[in-house]
Every structure is written in structure tokens, then in C-alpha cells.
Enzyme design. Structure first.
Site, PDB file in Angstrom:
ATOM      1  NE  ARG A  61      42.646  33.355  56.730  1.00 18.71           N
ATOM      2  CZ  ARG A  61      42.366  33.402  55.442  1.00 18.71           C
ATOM      3  NH1 ARG A  61      43.309  33.706  54.574  1.00 18.71           N
ATOM      4  NH2 ARG A  61      41.151  33.124  55.001  1.00 18.71           N
TER       5      ARG A  61
ATOM      6  NE  ARG B  41      28.203  52.555  46.136  1.00 14.70           N
ATOM      7  CZ  ARG B  41      28.553  53.812  45.855  1.00 14.70           C
ATOM      8  NH1 ARG B  41      27.680  54.798  45.981  1.00 14.70           N
ATOM      9  NH2 ARG B  41      29.789  54.077  45.424  1.00 14.70           N
TER      10      ARG B  41
ATOM     11  CD  GLU C 271      34.458  45.351  40.515  1.00 16.88           C
ATOM     12  OE1 GLU C 271      33.996  45.291  41.659  1.00 16.88           O
ATOM     13  OE2 GLU C 271      34.963  44.361  39.916  1.00 16.88           O
TER      14      GLU C 271
END
Length: 383
Positions: A175, A246, A299
Site C-alpha cells: 500500500r 507444514r 510460533e
């Protein structure tokens, strides 16, 4: 008629309810001890925070039918996903927007200047990008690519970006204004009571028998038709090999108050082993101040093993060839339709999953009017 739906996620729940509302019996089976699939949410026992057990899920869609459907089964609160990224010990805003560009290059450009500047950085010699890396270099040039995508992508996929298809990066926005809303869909929100409650309400209709901790292979009943949202290769006993996925590992930790000040921070540098940290109280801003403690998850991404939860289909060349062979087997199979992320081996957001399930319901209604029930192996071409 009696039907079987394999998988108690959104795909299976939408199909099951549709059939039950039309007077049919539906057996919904799921090997997990809960409904909701990877969208499962629950209250953290220690902190009270609503956590997304299998990673963050933010509902966003441009489809009015899908938005109207989910709102029938729960209240959605306004929520805007504003992701931050740490690269080379600096914090930036994602997706790459005017603020990111000016921060990164130490400039104060306006939209037109920034657009021209990025175009000057882009590799014009790449006219038909084939890989993730070529797509990035043709869009944003080497500096932003290396800072935000190269290391993160290697951690996320375990592969060089030159080995990944360009289509992965085409989903990422760029953007030239200060809009930091990660998604550009008109309908966005978070369910007030979590996604599990939404799925529970969808399944809460007479005629549905939900069996948790139950595998499809263990069933002995006969069904008029099976809607299979599990892994397509598993349905055929992996006879052609295993499709690649994954998977994710989550490292939970608790802190007092507010740990990172936002819901998600990506860690772009390779030397940081995890891809991101999610702080789940920020996914529910309407209640976050009432919790004295906060729960976060680091994570980690890795290749899925036989006993791991599959998250993202890899879809490299060898997976595509294997998938095509499984598709041929599926089309030859009678009495079963393959649906959802695992059944079609595609990366799907929640809204697309629901949209496709609703479209499948339309096909089912048409087929029900015929003298003999005939449903396709796929409602959407997985190839």
C-alpha cells in the site's frame, strides 16, 4: 437419508446443518476431542483469556452471504488486524505501507513519491515471476524483500524462496497510504464468545449426531453419501504417498499485564527461531483490560510428520503431481465428496471455506430433486 460428515470444522458443520435442516440424519465424526478444527478457541485455565489454540484466526470476508451466515450463530465484535514486524532490531508496520516505507528508508515521501521510489527498486527484468523470490523482487525490490520476507519465509516454509511458487506472495498487499489494516475486506470481526461457540451453534440442530474422538475408518454404518474434509491422501490410505504439509508448534508463556502491546508481532530475522508471537488478550479488545495476566504463544513452523496436525499444504511440484493422481482416484470413487482445506489440499481462509460449503449446499439441493442422488467428488476443482 443418513449422511456422514468427516470433520467438525466449518466445512463439515455447514454441510451437516444444511442436511439436518432438510430432515436428514447426519453423523459428524472428528478424531479430536473437540469441535471447531483448527479454529478451536477456549478460555485459558490460568489467565481466563480466550485463546486460539491452533494459532490466530481473524474473520474477514468480502462475501455478503458468508458474513450474514456466521452472524446468525454468534455476535461478531469489530476487530482490525494490525500486525507489527521486528526486522534488524527495529519495529515496523505490516503490511508494507507508506509508514513502513518511510520508516525503513528514513524518508518522508508521499504516496506518489513512494510509488515511484518502489518502482525504481523493483526488478523490471522479471516480467513473469515464477518463484516467491522473483515475485518479491519484481514488486518491492531487494531491500524490503530481505528485511521482511526472506528470513520469515525460510522459517515458515523450511525452503528457499526460490523454491516456492509466486502465488504465495501475490496474496500479500502493498500500500502507498498509511492504512495498516492487514486485510482489505469490508467485513471483519472476531466472535465475542470465540469460534468454538459459533461452530457449536451451527451444529446445534436436531438430526446431527456428533462423535468426537472417533475416526471415520472405525465407522461400520452405511451412508447415502460421505462429505470428507479430512486429508485426501489419508482417505486412500496414503497409497500414492503422503502429501506435504507444514505444521506448527506453540510455546506458551504467561506474563503480567501487557506483554507486547499488540496481538501479533512477526520476527523476520532468521536467527530468531520462531516466526511470530501472538498475545491473545488483544484479539478481544472489548475484554482485555479485565485480565491481570496475559498469555502469549511463540510460533515455530516445521515439516509435518505422520502424527502432526497438518496446517499449510506445501504444493511443490512433486506434491502437485501426487495430488493430481489422488484427484483421479477421488473422481472414480462413488458416494463421497472431498471438501475443505485438507480434502482439496489447498490453503483456505475461514471465509472461503464457509463460502464454498454454502455453494456446495446449493448443489446438494439441486441433486436432491433428482430421482437418484448424484454428487460430485469435488464442488471446487482442487487442481
Amino acid at each position: 437419508m443418513t449422511f456422514c460428515v468427516v470433520g467438525a470444522g466449518f466445512s463439515g458443520a455447514v454441510i451437516a446443518r444444511h442436511l439436518a435442516e432438510r430432515g436428514h440424519k447426519v453423523v459428524v465424526v472428528d478424531e479430536r476431542a473437540h469441535i471447531g478444527g483448527n479454529c478451536y478457541t477456549e478460555r485459558d485455565a490460568e489467565t481466563g483469556v480466550m485463546v486460539h489454540k491452533y494459532g490466530p484466526h481473524i474473520f474477514h470476508t468480502a462475501d455478503e452471504r458468508t458474513w450474514a451466515y456466521v452472524q446468525k450463530f454468534g455476535t461478531f465484535k469489530p476487530y482490525v488486524n494490525r500486525v507489527k514486524a521486528i526486522s534488524n532490531e527495529h519495529v515496523y508496520t505490516l503490511p508494507v505501507n507508506l509508514l513502513t516505507i518511510n520508516q525503513f528508508f528514513g524518508t518522508t515521501m508521499g504516496p506518489k513519491e513512494a510509488r515511484a521510489f518502489i518502482e525504481s527498486k523493483a526488478d523490471k527484468s522479471i516480467t513473469n515471476p515464477q518463484s516467491f523470490e522473483e515475485q518479491a523482487l519484481s514488486m518491492i525490490g531487494p531491500e524490503l524483500y530481505r528485511a521482511f520476507f526472506y528470513g520469515y519465509t525460510r522459517k515458515q516454509w523450511g525452503l528457499e524462496p526460490t523454491q516456492l511458487p509466486a502465488s504465495i506472495l501475490k496474496r500479500l498487499p502493498l500500500r502507498f497510504n498509511y492504512d495498516d489494516n492487514y486485510f482489505n475486506h469490508p467485513y471483519q470481526g472476531m466472535p465475542e464468545e470465540g469460534y468454538t461457540a459459533i461452530v457449536q451453534n451451527i451444529l446445534n440442530v436436531e438430526g446431527i449426531d456428533v462423535r468426537l474422538g472417533c475416526s471415520f475408518e472405525s465407522l461400520e454404518e452405511d451412508f447415502q453419501h460421505v462429505f470428507y474434509t479430512g486429508p485426501i491422501d489419508r482417505y486412500f490410505g496414503f497409497r500414492l504417498g503422503r502429501l506435504g504439509y507444514r505444521t506448527l508448534d506453540f510455546e506458551r508463556f504467561v506474563d503480567d499485564g501487557d506483554h507486547q502491546g499488540t496481538a501479533v508481532i512477526n520476527y523476520c530475522n532468521e536467527e530468531v527461531p520462531y516466526t511470530r508471537i501472538s498475545e491473545h488478550k488483544h484479539f478481544a479488545p472489548w475484554e482485555q483490560d479485565k485480565f491481570s495476566k496475559t498469555v502469549c504463544f511463540r510460533e515455530y513452523s516445521r515439516l509435518a510428520g505422520e502424527n502432526d496436525i497438518p496446517y499449510y499444504p506445501i504444493r511443490l511440484v512433486n506434491e502437485k503431481k501426487m495430488l493430481e493422481s489422488y484427484i483421479e482416484l477421488a473422481r472414480a470413487e462413488k458416494g463421497v465428496s472431498f471438501m475443505g482445506r485438507l480434502g482439496t489440499y489447498r490453503y483456505l481462509d475461514m471465509d472461503v471455506t464457509i463460502k464454498e460449503a454454502l455453494a456446495a449446499c446449493d448443489v446438494i439441493d439441486t441433486a436432491m430433486q433428482a430421482s437418484e442422488l448424484s454428487l460430485p467428488a469435488f464442488f471446487v476443482d482442487p487442481a
